[in-house]
Design a protein around this motif. Structure first.
Motif, PDB file in Angstrom:
ATOM      1  N   ARG A 122      18.938  11.591  -7.468  1.00  0.00           N
ATOM      2  CA  ARG A 122      18.215  10.927  -8.558  1.00  0.00           C
ATOM      3  C   ARG A 122      18.364  11.651  -9.890  1.00  0.00           C
ATOM      4  NH1 ARG A 122      14.630   6.863  -9.076  1.00  0.00           N
ATOM      5  NH2 ARG A 122      13.085   6.985 -10.745  1.00  0.00           N
ATOM      6  N   LEU A 128      19.082   9.939 -13.843  1.00  0.00           N
ATOM      7  CA  LEU A 128      18.094   9.918 -14.926  1.00  0.00           C
ATOM      8  C   LEU A 128      18.707  10.452 -16.217  1.00  0.00           C
ATOM      9  CD1 LEU A 128      15.185  11.417 -12.809  1.00  0.00           C
ATOM     10  CD2 LEU A 128      15.224   9.075 -13.716  1.00  0.00           C
ATOM     11  N   GLN A 144       7.545   0.358  -3.711  1.00  0.00           N
ATOM     12  CA  GLN A 144       6.885  -0.606  -4.605  1.00  0.00           C
ATOM     13  C   GLN A 144       7.498  -0.501  -5.994  1.00  0.00           C
ATOM     14  OE1 GLN A 144       2.857   0.867  -4.225  1.00  0.00           O
ATOM     15  NE2 GLN A 144       2.426  -0.399  -2.428  1.00  0.00           N
ATOM     16  N   ASP A 200       8.238  -0.894  -9.907  1.00  0.00           N
ATOM     17  CA  ASP A 200       7.411  -1.087 -11.089  1.00  0.00           C
ATOM     18  C   ASP A 200       7.591  -2.521 -11.586  1.00  0.00           C
ATOM     19  OD1 ASP A 200       5.618  -0.092 -12.933  1.00  0.00           O
ATOM     20  OD2 ASP A 200       7.165   0.560 -14.316  1.00  0.00           O
ATOM     21  N   PRO A 235      18.171  -2.421 -10.057  1.00  0.00           N
ATOM     22  CA  PRO A 235      18.717  -1.073  -9.886  1.00  0.00           C
ATOM     23  C   PRO A 235      18.748  -0.663  -8.415  1.00  0.00           C
ATOM     24  CG  PRO A 235      16.522  -0.993 -10.871  1.00  0.00           C
ATOM     25  CD  PRO A 235      16.864  -2.431 -10.702  1.00  0.00           C
ATOM     26  N   LEU A 256       7.983   7.526  -8.944  1.00  0.00           N
ATOM     27  CA  LEU A 256       9.342   7.716  -9.452  1.00  0.00           C
ATOM     28  C   LEU A 256       9.463   7.041 -10.818  1.00  0.00           C
ATOM     29  CD1 LEU A 256      10.569   6.848  -5.948  1.00  0.00           C
ATOM     30  CD2 LEU A 256      11.295   8.981  -7.026  1.00  0.00           C
ATOM     31  N   ALA A 257       9.548   7.866 -11.857  1.00  0.00           N
ATOM     32  CA  ALA A 257       9.566   7.362 -13.229  1.00  0.00           C
ATOM     33  C   ALA A 257      10.995   7.246 -13.739  1.00  0.00           C
ATOM     34  CB  ALA A 257       8.739   8.288 -14.117  1.00  0.00           C
ATOM     35  N   ARG A 258      11.118   6.791 -14.987  1.00  0.00           N
ATOM     36  CA  ARG A 258      12.438   6.590 -15.598  1.00  0.00           C
ATOM     37  C   ARG A 258      12.951   7.849 -16.276  1.00  0.00           C
ATOM     38  NH1 ARG A 258       9.275   2.203 -15.691  1.00  0.00           N
ATOM     39  NH2 ARG A 258      10.157   0.221 -14.972  1.00  0.00           N
ATOM     40  N   ASP A 261      18.148   1.606 -16.518  1.00  0.00           N
ATOM     41  CA  ASP A 261      18.470   0.825 -15.324  1.00  0.00           C
ATOM     42  C   ASP A 261      18.263   1.651 -14.040  1.00  0.00           C
ATOM     43  OD1 ASP A 261      20.532   2.566 -15.590  1.00  0.00           O
ATOM     44  OD2 ASP A 261      22.123   1.061 -15.624  1.00  0.00           O
ATOM     45  N   VAL A 262      17.497   2.717 -14.156  1.00  0.00           N
ATOM     46  CA  VAL A 262      17.147   3.515 -12.976  1.00  0.00           C
ATOM     47  C   VAL A 262      15.940   2.867 -12.283  1.00  0.00           C
ATOM     48  CG1 VAL A 262      16.297   5.764 -12.203  1.00  0.00           C
ATOM     49  CG2 VAL A 262      18.028   5.638 -14.000  1.00  0.00           C
ATOM     50  N   TRP A 263      15.952   2.834 -10.957  1.00  0.00           N
ATOM     51  CA  TRP A 263      14.812   2.282 -10.210  1.00  0.00           C
ATOM     52  C   TRP A 263      13.564   3.091 -10.543  1.00  0.00           C
ATOM     53  CZ3 TRP A 263      10.827   3.272  -6.967  1.00  0.00           C
ATOM     54  CH2 TRP A 263      10.292   2.201  -6.228  1.00  0.00           C
ATOM     55  N   ALA A 264      12.445   2.388 -10.761  1.00  0.00           N
ATOM     56  CA  ALA A 264      11.171   3.071 -11.018  1.00  0.00           C
ATOM     57  C   ALA A 264      10.079   2.386 -10.220  1.00  0.00           C
ATOM     58  CB  ALA A 264      10.844   3.031 -12.506  1.00  0.00           C
ATOM     59  N   GLY A 265       9.162   3.162  -9.727  1.00  0.00           N
ATOM     60  CA  GLY A 265       8.067   2.609  -8.936  1.00  0.00           C
ATOM     61  C   GLY A 265       7.437   3.693  -8.077  1.00  0.00           C
ATOM     62  N   VAL A 266       6.875   3.272  -6.957  1.00  0.00           N
ATOM     63  CA  VAL A 266       6.141   4.206  -6.102  1.00  0.00           C
ATOM     64  C   VAL A 266       6.707   4.172  -4.683  1.00  0.00           C
ATOM     65  CG1 VAL A 266       3.886   4.716  -5.077  1.00  0.00           C
ATOM     66  CG2 VAL A 266       4.027   3.972  -7.462  1.00  0.00           C
TER      67      VAL A 266
END
Lengths: 219, 219
Positions: free
Chosen positions: A135, A139, A195, A197, A205, B91-93, B179-184
């Protein structure tokens, strides 16, 4: 790996066969988690703060905002960092012999603040790789300002002990005829579906890989 | 429930909207677990010991062998007892805004040793009821000798704070086009099938009920 002899404070006082001081056991317990509890003395009283940690070689790291009291207070002072995985409830034939299965590591030492920017950046990358391999490179680069706003503490694993309990209940001989159910209720940490965002984005992505090491191994 | 105002040491210093001092939140965090980390000062340095706890009314309890250093050392001195449930990885951007979802309670106070035998017995029963409802009455009675060999500490919930993080990443505005996956990645503690002790017994005893409160609620 060579084992390090216990110090006065890491020597496990009771139930010695649950204790271990070898590096492989210590690394295994630390590498199986991401949450630790850091204890330090602030204004004369003990404080226990939960935080994320990661291991690199023979040191453990944790971090926080430069504004964090827990991070500022625990620099260059005595710290006890404890990691515990709860693996199950042990149901014995008497209330007295009920217990828990767990893996735990306790590390004593002095927290050192990382000051070198390259060392800090490399350590943050190691943390991310440990949580979600690959990851970091996806980023955008971490900025100098973000690095400055992040305090990273590290502590050597020189003074550490591991305590592990596995297996079923250890009952008194005279209770073995009891008709009460006895055994283990095994606990497991696992991951639910990711989950995303809720933000519209062009395209979908690639979902992240979350490190398997964080979850209970199959039994 | 009325809320108690924060003291100097329970006042959460950063990210105030994650903090809470009301009794319902505190009870909910405590009642969702069985493992705490107790911090105390021993020989001038901080020690953080993992142990089981239970709540009754406005107090928290933990126990151990009368021979336990952790139990003996933390009687009548300042203690910080922390309970943390790790609910997910956020997981943030950007690396900087990565975080964890969690529910945590921190309690400060002085540990009091239970001395009255009836009070001790009632408290052990409450602990067992919290882990496995109905089991206490199925087990043979706890003996006076076993009670004597058990030290129970209690501490009031007067000085406590709760910190909870839920939800997705909070990213910088300029990263929202990433375009990076973000979420939980949500984590869950659950129970695997019961493992009976491998002992021949006449008949098959009724399997125990393990309290649901210990496991993550359905999402």
């Amino acid at each position: 790996m060579p084992s390090s002899p216990p110090s006065a404070r890491t020597r496990v006082k009771r139930i010695h066969d649950r204790a271990s001081y070898d590096r492989d056991s210590l690394h295994a317990v630390l590498d199986a988690g991401m949450l630790c509890h850091v204890g330090y003395i602030f204004d004369g009283y003990p404080v226990v703060t939960p935080t994320l940690y990661w291991r690199e070689g023979e040191a453990v790291y944790w971090h926080g905002s430069s504004a964090s009291r827990a991070i500022r207070a625990s620099e260059d002072i005595d710290v006890c960092l404890t990691v515990t995985h709860l693996d199950g409830l042990v149901l014995a034939r008497s209330a007295f012999h009920h217990s828990a299965n767990y893996r735990s590591a306790m590390i004593f030492g002095t927290a050192r603040l990382l000051v070198d920017a390259d060392e800090k950046m490399a350590s943050l990358k190691a943390m991310m790789e440990g949580l979600s391999p690959g990851r970091w490179d996806e980023l955008r680069p971490t900025t100098a300002q973000e690095l400055k706003a992040t305090r990273i503490l590290s502590m050597s694993l020189d003074e550490a002990s591991v305590k592990i309990r596995t297996g079923g209940p250890i009952d008194d001989e005279e209770d073995m005829g009891s008709d009460v159910w006895a055994g283990v209720a095994p606990f497991r940490l696992s991951m639910d579906p990711l989950q995303p965002d809720e933000i519209d984005r062009a395209g979908t992505p690639r979902p992240p890989r979350v490190s398997d090491r964080l979850f209970s191994p199959p039994r």
